[in-house]
Scaffold this active site. Structure first.
Site, PDB file in Angstrom:
ATOM      1  N   HIS A   1       0.325   3.564   4.672  1.00  0.00           N
ATOM      2  CA  HIS A   1      -0.504   4.243   3.667  1.00  0.00           C
ATOM      3  C   HIS A   1      -0.224   5.749   3.679  1.00  0.00           C
ATOM      4  CE1 HIS A   1      -2.518   0.489   4.698  1.00  0.00           C
ATOM      5  NE2 HIS A   1      -3.276   0.584   3.615  1.00  0.00           N
TER       6      HIS A   1
ATOM      7  N   SER B   1       0.814  -1.220   0.000  1.00  0.00           N
ATOM      8  CA  SER B   1       0.000   0.000   0.000  1.00  0.00           C
ATOM      9  C   SER B   1       0.845   1.266   0.000  1.00  0.00           C
ATOM     10  CB  SER B   1      -0.939   0.002   1.216  1.00  0.00           C
ATOM     11  OG  SER B   1      -1.819  -1.099   1.165  1.00  0.00           O
TER      12      SER B   1
END
Length: 329
Positions: free
Chosen positions: A268, A203
């Site tokens: 993230h 991610s």
């Protein structure tokens, strides 16, 4: 009394040799067979004619012997991957690759994709773990393991939706640079901001690409002639929101196995930070060289300062703060 006769030179030499053999350490025994020899012996049991191939039927019988550890669906996946040429034959190299990798991850961990519901999901040489942060490769290799099929699926969708078109326009070098920078920044951000959590998933790199692309579209909205750009932005934002929301929920959800913490979501955010800084500069003008852009050097300097800060943080902060880290896997 008569004296015993002294032994001859040959007898004495023999006795000395026996004494030396008795004193030799047991360590000089025959070395253990290499793992490759073990796989070759196993392969030869199913290939008595030494043809270099075994049939998928024989490979199926091998999988049947592990039927208690491997469910039918996984057996079919293994067979489909092994028989990549659809000729019903499996060569030795395919056999080694399948047995060595898939049986380890499919039988030992009982999963083809890393599952945080498994008590041994951290026992992997790829996953970043705070207790193993000195193993530098983990700051990059964690991208090869994902926390479930849904985690892997959403990342694949985003890479296909955004990453492939970007690579076609800007080239693999620039896109790869942004991706790797996001991956490293993601794991380092976790080691600084969420110090007790492990990290899995790609991610960080995916969010770096997507956030850079979205920021570039917003900044050049009027001049872009991309069809369906609003729809593409909406789909990307929905996928990002779903994946990030799931990661946050998973991080704070009570673990089924308390010694094994759930992976962090901070990677993230590290990817997004790289995307809206380095990524925007890289994607802003693909005809201009990066070294000719002043903003490029500013953001490169900022990135290097963050990396150096994170390295020193990992060396000293964990000891100074006296954190209670999860047990090593």
């Amino acid at each position: 009394m008569g004296e015993h006769p002294s032994p001859g030179p040959a007898v004495a030499a023999c006795a000395e040799a026996e004494r030396i053999e008795e004193l030799e350490p047991e360590a000089e025994e025959r070395p253990a067979a290499a793992p490759e020899d073990h796989w070759k012996v196993l392969f030869d049991q199913f290939d008595p004619g030494n043809t270099g191939y075994i049939s998928t039927g024989k490979f199926r019988s091998l999988l049947e012997s592990h039927s208690s550890e491997l469910d039918p669906h996984k057996r079919e996946v293994l067979l489909a991957l092994a028989d990549s040429h659809a000729d019903g034959q499996i060569c030795y190299q395919d056999f080694v690759n399948l047995v060595a990798f898939f049986l380890y991850n499919g039988v030992s961990l009982d999963q083809f994709v890393l599952q945080v519901t498994h008590p041994r999901y951290l026992k992997n040489a790829l996953v970043y773990h705070p207790q193993l942060r000195a193993q530098a490769w983990r700051y990059l290799t964690y991208i090869f393991m994902h926390a479930g099929i849904e985690h892997l699926g959403l990342n694949v969708v985003l890479q296909l939706l955004v990453g492939v078109p970007l690579e076609m326009v800007h080239g693999a070098t620039r896109i790869g640079l942004v991706y790797v920078a996001g991956v490293v920044a993601g794991s380092l951000a976790v080691s600084v901001a969420d110090m007790t959590a492990p990290v899995v998933g790609s991610s960080g790199g995916v969010y770096a690409l997507v956030s850079a692309h979205l920021a570039n579209i917003v900044m050049n909205w009027s001049g872009m002639k991309c069809q369906f750009k609003l729809l593409r932005m909406a789909v990307a934002l929905v996928c990002m929101s779903m994946e990030f929301g799931r990661a946050v929920w998973l991080r704070f959800h009570p673990s089924a196995y308390p010694p094994c913490p759930h992976p962090s979501f901070v990677a993230h955010l590290g990817g997004v930070a790289v995307g809206i800084t380095l990524g925007v500069v890289v994607l802003r003008n693909y005809e201009q060289r990066l070294q000719d852009q002043s903003l490029w050097w500013i953001f490169v300097a900022m990135y290097m300062v963050f990396v150096l800060f994170a390295v020193f943080w990992n060396i000293f902060a964990y000891t100074l703060l006296d954190l209670k880290l999860p047990p090593p896997p």
